[in-house]
Design a protein around this motif. Structure first.
Motif, mmCIF file in Angstrom:
data_model
loop_
_atom_site.group_PDB
_atom_site.id
_atom_site.type_symbol
_atom_site.label_atom_id
_atom_site.label_comp_id
_atom_site.label_asym_id
_atom_site.label_seq_id
_atom_site.Cartn_x
_atom_site.Cartn_y
_atom_site.Cartn_z
ATOM 1 N N ALA A 191 -21.240 -38.937 15.145
ATOM 2 C CA ALA A 191 -20.314 -37.814 15.322
ATOM 3 C C ALA A 191 -19.803 -37.310 13.978
ATOM 4 C CB ALA A 191 -19.143 -38.234 16.196
ATOM 5 N N MET A 192 -19.491 -36.011 13.931
ATOM 6 C CA MET A 192 -18.947 -35.380 12.727
ATOM 7 C C MET A 192 -17.662 -34.647 13.105
ATOM 8 S SD MET A 192 -22.443 -33.876 10.960
ATOM 9 C CE MET A 192 -22.940 -32.882 12.377
ATOM 10 N N TYR A 193 -16.655 -34.732 12.233
ATOM 11 C CA TYR A 193 -15.340 -34.176 12.529
ATOM 12 C C TYR A 193 -14.872 -33.299 11.362
ATOM 13 C CZ TYR A 193 -15.420 -37.986 15.929
ATOM 14 O OH TYR A 193 -15.774 -38.838 16.943
ATOM 15 N N GLY A 194 -14.164 -32.207 11.690
ATOM 16 C CA GLY A 194 -13.684 -31.339 10.622
ATOM 17 C C GLY A 194 -12.918 -30.140 11.126
ATOM 18 N N ILE A 195 -13.101 -29.008 10.428
ATOM 19 C CA ILE A 195 -12.329 -27.785 10.673
ATOM 20 C C ILE A 195 -13.276 -26.601 10.831
ATOM 21 C CG2 ILE A 195 -10.697 -26.130 9.655
ATOM 22 C CD1 ILE A 195 -9.379 -28.417 8.193
ATOM 23 N N ILE A 196 -12.966 -25.733 11.792
ATOM 24 C CA ILE A 196 -13.652 -24.448 11.909
ATOM 25 C C ILE A 196 -12.693 -23.355 11.452
ATOM 26 C CG2 ILE A 196 -13.010 -24.307 14.368
ATOM 27 C CD1 ILE A 196 -15.426 -22.488 14.781
ATOM 28 N N SER A 197 -13.188 -22.434 10.637
ATOM 29 C CA SER A 197 -12.413 -21.277 10.190
ATOM 30 C C SER A 197 -13.182 -20.031 10.594
ATOM 31 C CB SER A 197 -12.220 -21.316 8.665
ATOM 32 O OG SER A 197 -11.543 -20.173 8.213
ATOM 33 N N THR A 198 -12.592 -19.240 11.490
ATOM 34 C CA THR A 198 -13.317 -18.107 12.054
ATOM 35 C C THR A 198 -12.326 -17.019 12.452
ATOM 36 O OG1 THR A 198 -14.967 -17.488 13.715
ATOM 37 C CG2 THR A 198 -13.316 -19.110 14.385
ATOM 38 N N LEU A 199 -12.780 -16.095 13.303
ATOM 39 C CA LEU A 199 -11.934 -15.036 13.830
ATOM 40 C C LEU A 199 -11.846 -15.165 15.342
ATOM 41 C CD1 LEU A 199 -13.291 -11.956 11.817
ATOM 42 C CD2 LEU A 199 -11.211 -13.261 11.359
ATOM 43 N N ARG A 200 -10.645 -14.957 15.874
ATOM 44 C CA ARG A 200 -10.469 -14.962 17.327
ATOM 45 C C ARG A 200 -10.401 -13.539 17.829
ATOM 46 N NH1 ARG A 200 -5.066 -17.337 20.085
ATOM 47 N NH2 ARG A 200 -4.220 -15.547 18.974
ATOM 48 N N ALA A 201 -11.181 -13.240 18.872
ATOM 49 C CA ALA A 201 -11.167 -11.908 19.467
ATOM 50 C C ALA A 201 -9.930 -11.759 20.343
ATOM 51 C CB ALA A 201 -12.433 -11.679 20.284
ATOM 52 N N GLY A 202 -9.197 -10.650 20.145
ATOM 53 C CA GLY A 202 -8.009 -10.373 20.940
ATOM 54 C C GLY A 202 -8.189 -9.122 21.764
ATOM 55 N N PRO A 203 -7.091 -8.495 22.180
ATOM 56 C CA PRO A 203 -7.181 -7.271 22.983
ATOM 57 C C PRO A 203 -7.894 -6.152 22.213
ATOM 58 C CG PRO A 203 -4.962 -8.193 23.045
ATOM 59 C CD PRO A 203 -5.702 -8.932 21.985
ATOM 60 N N GLY A 204 -8.714 -5.400 22.930
ATOM 61 C CA GLY A 204 -9.418 -4.290 22.279
ATOM 62 C C GLY A 204 -10.304 -4.784 21.158
ATOM 63 N N SER A 205 -10.148 -4.204 19.976
ATOM 64 C CA SER A 205 -10.956 -4.595 18.817
ATOM 65 C C SER A 205 -10.200 -5.531 17.884
ATOM 66 C CB SER A 205 -11.386 -3.344 18.041
ATOM 67 O OG SER A 205 -10.245 -2.633 17.579
ATOM 68 N N GLN A 206 -9.079 -6.072 18.325
ATOM 69 C CA GLN A 206 -8.244 -6.916 17.472
ATOM 70 C C GLN A 206 -8.922 -8.249 17.181
ATOM 71 O OE1 GLN A 206 -4.355 -7.728 19.004
ATOM 72 N NE2 GLN A 206 -3.838 -9.190 17.392
ATOM 73 N N LEU A 207 -8.942 -8.635 15.899
ATOM 74 C CA LEU A 207 -9.463 -9.924 15.469
ATOM 75 C C LEU A 207 -8.388 -10.622 14.642
ATOM 76 C CD1 LEU A 207 -13.063 -8.839 14.356
ATOM 77 C CD2 LEU A 207 -12.455 -10.085 16.439
ATOM 78 N N THR A 208 -8.244 -11.927 14.829
ATOM 79 C CA THR A 208 -7.220 -12.691 14.123
ATOM 80 C C THR A 208 -7.848 -13.916 13.478
ATOM 81 O OG1 THR A 208 -5.595 -12.017 15.786
ATOM 82 C CG2 THR A 208 -4.993 -13.848 14.339
ATOM 83 N N PRO A 209 -7.615 -14.140 12.166
ATOM 84 C CA PRO A 209 -8.119 -15.371 11.542
ATOM 85 C C PRO A 209 -7.522 -16.592 12.230
ATOM 86 C CG PRO A 209 -7.411 -13.799 9.868
ATOM 87 C CD PRO A 209 -6.934 -13.269 11.190
ATOM 88 N N ILE A 210 -8.351 -17.611 12.422
ATOM 89 C CA ILE A 210 -7.888 -18.810 13.110
ATOM 90 C C ILE A 210 -8.625 -20.029 12.557
ATOM 91 C CG2 ILE A 210 -9.576 -18.626 14.989
ATOM 92 C CD1 ILE A 210 -7.347 -19.618 16.889
ATOM 93 N N ALA A 211 -7.938 -21.162 12.494
ATOM 94 C CA ALA A 211 -8.547 -22.433 12.089
ATOM 95 C C ALA A 211 -8.189 -23.476 13.131
ATOM 96 C CB ALA A 211 -8.062 -22.866 10.714
ATOM 97 N N ALA A 212 -9.093 -24.400 13.385
ATOM 98 C CA ALA A 212 -8.860 -25.401 14.432
ATOM 99 C C ALA A 212 -9.713 -26.628 14.153
ATOM 100 C CB ALA A 212 -9.209 -24.821 15.800
ATOM 101 N N PRO A 213 -9.337 -27.786 14.713
ATOM 102 C CA PRO A 213 -10.194 -28.972 14.596
ATOM 103 C C PRO A 213 -11.477 -28.773 15.389
ATOM 104 C CG PRO A 213 -8.375 -29.401 16.095
ATOM 105 C CD PRO A 213 -8.096 -28.066 15.464
ATOM 106 N N ILE A 214 -12.531 -29.422 14.939
ATOM 107 C CA ILE A 214 -13.817 -29.317 15.621
ATOM 108 C C ILE A 214 -14.549 -30.646 15.510
ATOM 109 C CG2 ILE A 214 -15.136 -28.494 13.616
ATOM 110 C CD1 ILE A 214 -16.539 -26.513 15.592
ATOM 111 N N ALA A 215 -15.335 -30.966 16.515
ATOM 112 C CA ALA A 215 -16.108 -32.211 16.508
ATOM 113 C C ALA A 215 -17.519 -31.926 16.990
ATOM 114 C CB ALA A 215 -15.450 -33.259 17.405
ATOM 115 N N TYR A 216 -18.487 -32.572 16.338
ATOM 116 C CA TYR A 216 -19.883 -32.519 16.767
ATOM 117 C C TYR A 216 -20.281 -33.933 17.169
ATOM 118 C CZ TYR A 216 -20.322 -27.857 14.749
ATOM 119 O OH TYR A 216 -20.167 -26.515 14.473
#
Length: 258
Positions: A191-216
């Protein structure tokens, strides 16, 4: 007429097909239209569209032209192989990815269940499949996501394994947009553990930067590797949550308070 038919039936390369599929999924997500609607606009069967987007059939020139006309965008951006592409038969990744050889990273090639918090449902866990494998055409490891309930956001990208940091980076750079996943080297269970840094899709065309834990976690580690949005009442929820908590509890990654 026969020459024209042969031209339009020409199959595109695997690399072109993957890039076209990813661009189409992004366009569907941005425009919030269904695959059925796109198939109708392009005068294709939904079955054909599903197969080419899922990688089960390569794109043909005729299919690509129809989709370009329906979307109003150019999809053939990799018709020419970049000059910096590695020579055929080379088994060493580019310096930008860590200059690793294929033999040195075979231990990373596997099918993983990817776990991260759901961006849209409180307390839920989002699970999908990710395959990491060696791609001879680009002479590096690549990752391919699949079985996501939000299939429009399935990605394919490069895997960097630098010697200096000891971490692994799953990277997508698309039209200047970046998505980066930083994970530890595999534990004894793979298993591998870490952080994802991406964009979250919101209402309409709104995008918000977001980071969260992630595991493979290797799919073989689960007796029932369920995917989708895993709610607290799902049989796999506690096990999946324990993996995500390891990311922080065992300091594979840190989230600093403000």
């Amino acid at each position: 007429m026969q020459t024209q038919d042969k031209l339009t039936d020409k199959q595109l390369s695997d690399e072109q097909s993957r890039e076209i599929a990813e661009t189409i999924r992004e366009e569907l997500a941005k425009r919030r239209i269904s695959r059925q609607a796109l198939a109708e606009q392009a005068k294709l069967s939904l079955s054909t569209l599903e197969k080419v987007l899922g990688g089960r059939r390569p794109f043909t020139l005729a299919t690509t032209v129809r989709l370009e006309q329906a979307l109003g965008v150019s999809l053939r951006k990799s018709a020419v192989v970049p000059a910096a592409a590695p020579p055929a038969g080379n088994d060493v990744a580019p310096d930008s990815l860590g200059s690793y050889s294929h033999r040195a990273v075979t231990w990373l090639e596997d099918v993983y269940i990817t776990l991260r918090p759901s961006f849209g449902a409180k307390d839920a866990i989002f699970a999908y499949r990710t395959e990491i494998l060696w791609e001879p055409k680009v002479s590096s490891l690549v990752f391919r996501e699949g079985e996501r309930t939000d299939a429009a956001y399935e990605h394919t990208g490069e895997v960097a394994v630098p010697h200096q940091s000891g971490f692994i980076y799953l990277v997508i750079i698309k039209h200047g947009q970046h998505r980066v996943i930083t994970v530890s080297r595999p534990t004894v269970t793979g298993a591998m553990y870490g952080i994802i840094s991406t964009l979250r899709a919101g209402p309409g065309s709104q995008l918000t930067p977001i980071a969260a834990p992630i595991a493979y976690v290797p799919a073989r580690n689960f007796s029932d590797p369920a995917v989708g949005r895993i709610a607290p009442d799902h049989p796999n929820y506690e096990l999946y949550r324990d993996h995500l908590r390891r990311t922080v509890d065992e300091s594979f990654a840190l989230f600093l308070p403000v």
